[in-house]
Structure formats: C-alpha cells, structure tokens
Motif scaffolding. Structure first.
Motif, short mmCIF file in Angstrom:
data_model
loop_
_atom_site.label_atom_id
_atom_site.label_comp_id
_atom_site.label_asym_id
_atom_site.label_seq_id
_atom_site.Cartn_x
_atom_site.Cartn_y
_atom_site.Cartn_z
N ASP A 129 -29.73 -51.80 79.87
CA ASP A 129 -30.53 -51.75 80.91
C ASP A 129 -29.00 -50.92 81.70
O ASP A 129 -28.99 -50.32 82.47
CB ASP A 129 -30.91 -53.10 82.17
N ARG A 130 -28.36 -52.38 81.89
CA ARG A 130 -26.85 -51.08 82.99
C ARG A 130 -25.62 -50.65 82.24
O ARG A 130 -25.14 -50.35 82.31
CB ARG A 130 -26.46 -52.67 83.26
N GLY A 131 -25.24 -50.92 80.16
CA GLY A 131 -24.79 -50.24 80.13
C GLY A 131 -23.26 -50.46 80.08
O GLY A 131 -22.71 -50.53 79.79
N LEU A 132 -23.88 -52.78 80.23
CA LEU A 132 -21.95 -53.56 80.02
C LEU A 132 -21.89 -53.59 78.95
O LEU A 132 -22.50 -54.76 78.31
CB LEU A 132 -23.13 -54.57 81.56
N GLY A 133 -21.06 -53.48 78.78
CA GLY A 133 -20.19 -53.48 77.52
C GLY A 133 -21.12 -52.95 76.09
O GLY A 133 -20.43 -53.48 74.65
N VAL A 134 -22.34 -52.01 76.55
CA VAL A 134 -22.85 -51.66 74.91
C VAL A 134 -22.93 -49.69 75.64
O VAL A 134 -22.80 -50.07 77.18
CB VAL A 134 -24.13 -51.86 75.18
N THR A 135 -23.71 -49.01 75.08
CA THR A 135 -23.82 -47.65 75.67
C THR A 135 -25.42 -48.00 75.94
O THR A 135 -26.24 -48.97 75.74
CB THR A 135 -24.34 -46.81 74.24
N GLY A 136 -25.82 -47.47 77.92
CA GLY A 136 -26.65 -48.48 78.10
C GLY A 136 -27.57 -47.36 76.90
O GLY A 136 -27.72 -46.17 76.68
N ASP A 137 -29.05 -48.34 77.17
CA ASP A 137 -30.73 -47.92 76.13
C ASP A 137 -31.38 -48.76 76.88
O ASP A 137 -31.58 -49.70 76.20
CB ASP A 137 -29.77 -47.87 74.74
N ARG A 138 -32.35 -48.22 77.31
CA ARG A 138 -33.48 -48.90 78.20
C ARG A 138 -34.63 -49.34 77.17
O ARG A 138 -35.07 -49.82 76.99
CB ARG A 138 -34.54 -47.67 78.88
N ASP A 139 -34.66 -48.43 75.66
CA ASP A 139 -36.32 -48.91 74.90
C ASP A 139 -34.97 -50.29 74.13
O ASP A 139 -35.93 -51.10 74.23
CB ASP A 139 -35.87 -47.51 73.75
N LYS A 140 -33.67 -50.11 74.30
CA LYS A 140 -33.08 -51.41 72.99
C LYS A 140 -33.30 -52.55 74.04
O LYS A 140 -33.74 -53.81 73.89
CB LYS A 140 -31.71 -51.67 73.13
N ALA A 141 -32.91 -52.88 75.66
CA ALA A 141 -33.37 -53.28 76.72
C ALA A 141 -34.68 -53.89 77.01
O ALA A 141 -35.05 -55.16 76.39
CB ALA A 141 -32.97 -52.50 77.87
N THR A 142 -35.60 -52.95 76.67
CA THR A 142 -36.98 -53.04 76.99
C THR A 142 -37.17 -53.80 75.58
O THR A 142 -37.96 -55.32 75.58
CB THR A 142 -37.84 -52.31 76.57
N ARG A 143 -36.96 -53.98 74.03
CA ARG A 143 -37.47 -54.39 72.79
C ARG A 143 -36.57 -56.42 73.21
O ARG A 143 -37.51 -57.33 72.71
CB ARG A 143 -36.55 -54.08 71.64
N TRP A 144 -34.82 -56.36 74.02
CA TRP A 144 -34.66 -57.18 73.63
C TRP A 144 -35.54 -57.83 75.15
O TRP A 144 -35.83 -59.39 74.77
CB TRP A 144 -33.12 -57.21 74.71
N TYR A 145 -35.82 -57.92 76.00
CA TYR A 145 -36.67 -58.21 77.04
C TYR A 145 -38.44 -59.25 76.73
O TYR A 145 -38.77 -59.78 76.92
CB TYR A 145 -37.27 -57.68 78.67
N GLU A 146 -38.50 -58.44 75.36
CA GLU A 146 -39.99 -58.57 74.67
C GLU A 146 -39.93 -59.95 73.94
O GLU A 146 -40.44 -60.44 74.17
CB GLU A 146 -40.44 -57.28 74.65
#
Length: 197
Positions: A129-146
């Motif tokens: 979500d923040r792009g902290l240490g990785v390229t920011g990617d809302r879809d990947k963030a959502t998958r991790w939260y899921e």
C-alpha cells in the motif's frame, strides 16, 4: 569509551542509532556519575569497581543481543518463518546492528508471509500500500490483506471493509482507515515480532 557532552547528546543518539542502546546507556551512567558524585569520591576504588561491573553487565547484555540477532539470521536462512519475520523486522526498524533496509525487510517479510504467518501477510499488505521496500501496488496489497482476512485477522477484515461495521449502517471511510493503517502497521507489527518468543 564514548562520553557525551550532556544528556541531550545521549538522547539524540539513542533515538537515531542502530547500535544497541546498552552501549549508550553505560556511557550515560558514567556521565551521570561524574556529575553527581561529590568531589574526591569519584573516581574512587569503590566507584571504579561499581562502574566496571555495570559496564561489564552492559557489555554482556550487548553480546547476548548480538548473538540473538545472529541466531535469528541463521534460522531465517534455514527457512524458519517466524525467524524470517523477525529478521525482516530488524531490517525494517534498523535494530541490533542491522542497518535499516526496507528492501531487505520486504524480501524477508514476504518469505514469512508466503509461509502463512498472518501478521507478516498484513505487513506485506501495508508495505505494498505504501510502496515501502517494494513498488507500490494496491492490488498486491489487497491480496495480502485478503490472505490475512481469510485467517480471521480483524484489522485486515476492517481494512477490506468486510467486518460487521461495514455491513451495518455505520458510515465509515475505509479508504482513509486503510491508508492510516498502512502507515502504522509495518513499524508496530515489526516491534511485536521482536517481542514474540
């Protein structure tokens, strides 16, 4: 031995350094004793022996922490999921002699998350979500939260708007909550990992 010009030096360094605080604390003790001992008493044989014992204790504690950090790194390299999350936390926070490195933190945290460590999955969501240490990617963030929500993680459910409040009549801005959570989760969860046995 490192001595400081005043208390402000000590507190400024302790907050910024990745060196174990015990080293700074022992120097601070010496500084304080120099200021509070009446003239002629310090340095005395008694004062030096007491300070030597305190410094020895601090040094031994520092060595124990260093050994602990090295054992964490060894276990992480052998595939231990909790050790991987702890190592990632050391890199994320810049603790126990590890330089702060968000990319290494993300690499190790992702390894732990892929092994099903729920809090690591939440941290990865926040990092994407923040792009902290990785390229920011809302879809990947959502998958991790899921993934974390599927295991019943309450914060992840709330971030995704899948908790009971989201289904009721309460008006709540989940977008703002998600952004706020993404700012605080990595640091707070990393601290939690380092206190987990």
């Amino acid at each position: 031995m490192l001595f400081f010009n005043g208390k402000a030096d000590y507190f400024a360094l302790i907050g910024k350094s990745n060196i174990n605080p015990l080293f700074f604390y022992s120097s601070f003790i010496l500084f304080e004793c120099r200021e509070i001992m009446p003239a002629g008493i310090y340095p005395s044989v008694f004062g030096e022996n007491v300070m030597r014992k305190i410094l020895t204790l601090c040094f031994l504690l520092w060595q124990a922490n260093f050994a602990w950090a090295e054992s964490i790194k060894e276990s992480a390299e052998q595939g231990n999921a909790l050790a991987q999350a702890k190592l990632a936390s050391l890199y994320l926070l810049g603790r126990e002699g590890f330089d702060k490195d968000e990319q290494k933190a993300a690499e190790w945290m992702e390894k732990a998350a892929n092994q099903g460590v729920v809090d690591a999955q939440v941290i990865m969501g926040a990092m994407y979500d923040r792009g902290l240490g990785v390229t920011g990617d809302r879809d990947k963030a959502t998958r991790w939260y899921e993934k974390a929500a599927a295991q019943g993680h309450g914060t992840s459910l709330a971030i995704l708007g899948k908790n009971e409040a989201a289904q009721g009549s309460v008006q709540f801005n989940y977008q703002a909550m998600r952004l706020s959570a993404a700012r605080s989760i990595p640091t707070e969860y990393a601290k939690k990992f380092l206190t987990t046995k």
